[in-house]
Write a protein that holds these residues in place. Structure first.
Motif, PDB file in Angstrom:
ATOM      1  N   LYS A 365      21.776  -0.676  46.142  1.00 45.58           N
ATOM      2  CA  LYS A 365      20.033  -0.414  46.258  1.00 45.58           C
ATOM      3  C   LYS A 365      19.483   0.546  45.561  1.00 45.58           C
ATOM      4  N   LYS A 366      19.706   1.207  44.105  1.00 45.57           N
ATOM      5  CA  LYS A 366      19.152   1.348  43.281  1.00 45.57           C
ATOM      6  C   LYS A 366      18.482  -0.137  43.037  1.00 45.57           C
ATOM      7  N   PHE A 367      19.501  -1.214  42.759  1.00 39.94           N
ATOM      8  CA  PHE A 367      19.278  -2.453  42.136  1.00 39.94           C
ATOM      9  C   PHE A 367      18.024  -3.285  43.072  1.00 39.94           C
ATOM     10  N   VAL A 368      18.294  -3.170  44.243  1.00 41.25           N
ATOM     11  CA  VAL A 368      17.091  -3.774  44.925  1.00 41.25           C
ATOM     12  C   VAL A 368      16.062  -3.275  44.952  1.00 41.25           C
ATOM     13  N   THR A 369      16.060  -1.723  45.791  1.00 40.87           N
ATOM     14  CA  THR A 369      14.346  -0.902  44.715  1.00 40.87           C
ATOM     15  C   THR A 369      13.991  -1.348  43.766  1.00 40.87           C
ATOM     16  N   TYR A 370      14.248  -0.822  42.633  1.00 40.96           N
ATOM     17  CA  TYR A 370      13.974  -1.704  41.486  1.00 40.96           C
ATOM     18  C   TYR A 370      13.458  -2.817  40.960  1.00 40.96           C
ATOM     19  N   ILE A 371      13.942  -3.629  41.897  1.00 36.19           N
ATOM     20  CA  ILE A 371      13.583  -4.853  41.306  1.00 36.19           C
ATOM     21  C   ILE A 371      12.341  -5.423  42.416  1.00 36.19           C
ATOM     22  N   PHE A 372      12.119  -5.080  44.047  1.00 35.74           N
ATOM     23  CA  PHE A 372      10.625  -4.378  44.781  1.00 35.74           C
ATOM     24  C   PHE A 372       8.990  -3.771  43.974  1.00 35.74           C
ATOM     25  N   ALA A 373      10.235  -2.695  43.360  1.00 36.95           N
ATOM     26  CA  ALA A 373       9.273  -2.154  43.155  1.00 36.95           C
ATOM     27  C   ALA A 373       8.372  -2.406  40.924  1.00 36.95           C
ATOM     28  N   SER A 374       9.250  -3.439  40.701  1.00 37.31           N
ATOM     29  CA  SER A 374       8.626  -4.039  39.539  1.00 37.31           C
ATOM     30  C   SER A 374       8.552  -5.624  40.063  1.00 37.31           C
ATOM     31  N   ILE A 399       5.032 -15.043  32.323  1.00 35.61           N
ATOM     32  CA  ILE A 399       5.789 -14.074  33.434  1.00 35.61           C
ATOM     33  C   ILE A 399       7.355 -13.937  33.132  1.00 35.61           C
ATOM     34  N   LEU A 400       8.540 -15.518  33.090  1.00 33.32           N
ATOM     35  CA  LEU A 400      10.176 -15.201  33.140  1.00 33.32           C
ATOM     36  C   LEU A 400      10.821 -14.304  32.064  1.00 33.32           C
ATOM     37  N   ALA A 401       9.188 -14.384  30.785  1.00 30.14           N
ATOM     38  CA  ALA A 401       9.438 -13.458  30.258  1.00 30.14           C
ATOM     39  C   ALA A 401       9.384 -12.387  29.841  1.00 30.14           C
ATOM     40  N   VAL A 402       8.222 -12.120  30.098  1.00 30.13           N
ATOM     41  CA  VAL A 402       8.400 -10.499  31.323  1.00 30.13           C
ATOM     42  C   VAL A 402       9.470 -10.245  32.022  1.00 30.13           C
ATOM     43  N   ASP A 403       9.796 -10.844  32.795  1.00 32.56           N
ATOM     44  CA  ASP A 403      10.952 -10.103  33.980  1.00 32.56           C
ATOM     45  C   ASP A 403      12.046 -10.317  33.141  1.00 32.56           C
ATOM     46  N   LEU A 404      12.486 -11.191  32.449  1.00 33.44           N
ATOM     47  CA  LEU A 404      13.683 -10.431  31.062  1.00 33.44           C
ATOM     48  C   LEU A 404      13.836  -9.313  30.705  1.00 33.44           C
ATOM     49  N   GLY A 405      12.719  -8.540  30.736  1.00 30.54           N
ATOM     50  CA  GLY A 405      12.706  -7.731  29.994  1.00 30.54           C
ATOM     51  C   GLY A 405      12.011  -6.707  30.771  1.00 30.54           C
ATOM     52  N   THR A 406      11.904  -7.095  31.911  1.00 29.24           N
ATOM     53  CA  THR A 406      11.057  -5.873  32.830  1.00 29.24           C
ATOM     54  C   THR A 406      12.347  -5.714  34.047  1.00 29.24           C
ATOM     55  N   ASP A 407      13.369  -7.076  34.382  1.00 30.60           N
ATOM     56  CA  ASP A 407      14.300  -6.398  35.151  1.00 30.60           C
ATOM     57  C   ASP A 407      15.055  -6.634  35.372  1.00 30.60           C
ATOM     58  N   LEU A 408      15.660  -7.750  34.407  1.00 31.72           N
ATOM     59  CA  LEU A 408      17.031  -8.555  34.004  1.00 31.72           C
ATOM     60  C   LEU A 408      17.803  -6.899  34.164  1.00 31.72           C
ATOM     61  N   PHE A 409      17.913  -6.951  32.149  1.00 33.82           N
ATOM     62  CA  PHE A 409      18.846  -5.900  31.636  1.00 33.82           C
ATOM     63  C   PHE A 409      18.456  -3.860  32.573  1.00 33.82           C
ATOM     64  N   PRO A 410      17.305  -4.508  32.597  1.00 31.20           N
ATOM     65  CA  PRO A 410      17.065  -2.643  33.395  1.00 31.20           C
ATOM     66  C   PRO A 410      17.931  -2.336  34.725  1.00 31.20           C
TER      67      PRO A 410
END
Length: 420
Positions: A365-374, A399-410
């Protein structure tokens, strides 16, 4: 591991030492140890002979693979054989001297098991079962040894019955599981009728054994309470035994005990209301009672998990949202009826699994909520750029580079969060 700790025979209370299934221990009256002659004269030998013969279990000595004594068969019957061997009774010699010629297996309705044995051209029946139900069929009491012509076989008086039942309640209130042992001489025959064989029995005594809860169960029960999980006990055991064990593992003090007879008199509406109020103990219940309790809990909107090990538990295991069969002592029928098999037969393992499952669910739930929020703040400007023909400020690679830093690792970090 079941272990016999107390015997009531010949009107005398005897303590038994030892632990587990190791057949070493002594018999005491108070602080006085008993010798072989006293064990025979008090009727302990006759009592434990009946317990060992009306029995389908066997003890296994330590081996290289398992360095301690274990039991093959029912743990309760294993405890009885252990106690018999502590009294100096050779089980192999006993079975050769008194070979079994008939058997009436234990039934939940009768609450008794009976075996018939050949005895020097005659026959003797031994019965073990629930004290209250077995005592109803006893008319005499054998207060001493094997010889019934020495005046040791006497009429069972109302005072005797009251004394036996009081002793049973006292032992049960201490969390002991109590069995009555009885015997009877029967004519040698090709076949036996269960009704005739279990009539006019000689009461031999009571055997009380302890089935101590594992140390971690109390903590697991407390965790259930904090997690909003209600525990309902449904057992074939005597009510006082069930209550004592429930209190020992931390279930609410003053919890109500409902017997099978009381449950039969409760309508479904009353039962549902009772189950809404929290934990409960159902004692001396039949398989259909367990099934009914599960159905009423589900009608109350509860998600129900049922644990069980016997054939009689199969209907409730099947009906439950999650059926959990015991892996060590569970029957094949129970295992086939369940969704989960508990490898170590430990209630605490169920609680740990729920804790882990809830942690995984919460982290998803945290993962999905964060993905939508970001991602939503990222996509809205690009939709506006498409609609209003504004040049894209970032390329696809950016855009992919931004996603890598702001989505994947968090998101990965949120996925391995410890349970809250």
């Amino acid at each position: 591991q079941m272990c016999v700790t107390r015997i009531f025979a010949g009107g005398t209370l005897i303590d038994v030492t030892g632990s587990g299934y190791e057949p070493s221990g002594r018999f005491f009256i108070g602080n006085k140890p008993l010798d072989k002659d006293e064990i025979g004269s008090l009727g302990i030998e006759r009592l434990l002979t009946g317990a060992a013969l009306c029995n389908n279990a066997a003890l296994r000595p330590p081996s290289a693979a398992v360095p301690y004594w274990t039991v093959s068969g029912d743990p309760t019957e294993g405890a009885l054989i252990t106690a018999a061997q502590k009294a100096g009774i050779s089980i192999d010699a006993l079975k050769q001297t008194l070979p079994r010629i008939a058997q009436f297996p234990f039934e939940r309705i009768r609450k008794r098991m009976t075996t018939v044995h050949e005895d020097n051209g005659k026959a003797v029946a031994y019965v073990k079962g629930a004290p209250v139900e077995t005592l109803e069929f006893c008319t005499h009491i054998n207060s001493k040894g094997f010889n019934t012509s020495d005046g040791s076989l006497m009429k069972l008086t109302p005072e005797d019955r009251r004394s036996i039942l009081e002793e049973n309640d006292l032992m049960a209130s201490r969390g002991l599981r109590v069995l009555a042992i009885a015997a009877k001489s029967v004519p040698h025959a090709k076949s036996y009728n269960i009704g005739e064989t279990e009539q006019e029995l000689w009461f031999l005594g009571l055997v009380a054994m302890i089935d101590p809860p594992r140390p971690e169960v109390k903590e697991a029960v407390a965790a259930c309470s904090g997690a909003g999980i209600k525990i309902v006990v449904a057992t074939g055991d005597y009510g006082l035994t069930a209550k004592a064990v429930a209190e020992e593992i931390g279930l609410d003090h003053g919890i109500r005990i409902i017997t099978g007879e009381e449950l039969a008199g409760l309508g479904n509406a009353a039962l549902k209301e009772l189950l809404k109020n929290g934990s409960a103990i159902f004692a001396r219940v039949a398989p259909k009672d367990k099934l009914r309790v599960v159905a009423c809990l589900q009608e109350n909107g509860e998600v129900v998990a049922v644990t069980g090990d016997g054939v009689n538990d199969a209907p409730a295991l099947k009906k439950a949202d999650i059926g959990i069969a015991m892996g060590l002592r569970g029957s094949d029928v129970a295992k086939e009826s369940a969704e989960i098999i508990l490898a170590d037969d430990n209630f605490a393992s169920i609680v740990d699994a729920i804790k882990e499952g809830r942690a995984v669910y919460a982290n998803i739930k945290k993962f999905v909520t964060y993905i939508f929020a970001s991602n939503i703040p990222e996509i809205i400007p690009f939709i506006a750029f498409v609609i209003f023909k504004i040049p894209l400020p970032l390329t696809v690679m950016q855009i992919l580079a931004v996603d890598l830093g702001t989505d994947l690792f968090p998101a990965l970090a949120l996925g391995v969060e410890p349970p809250e």
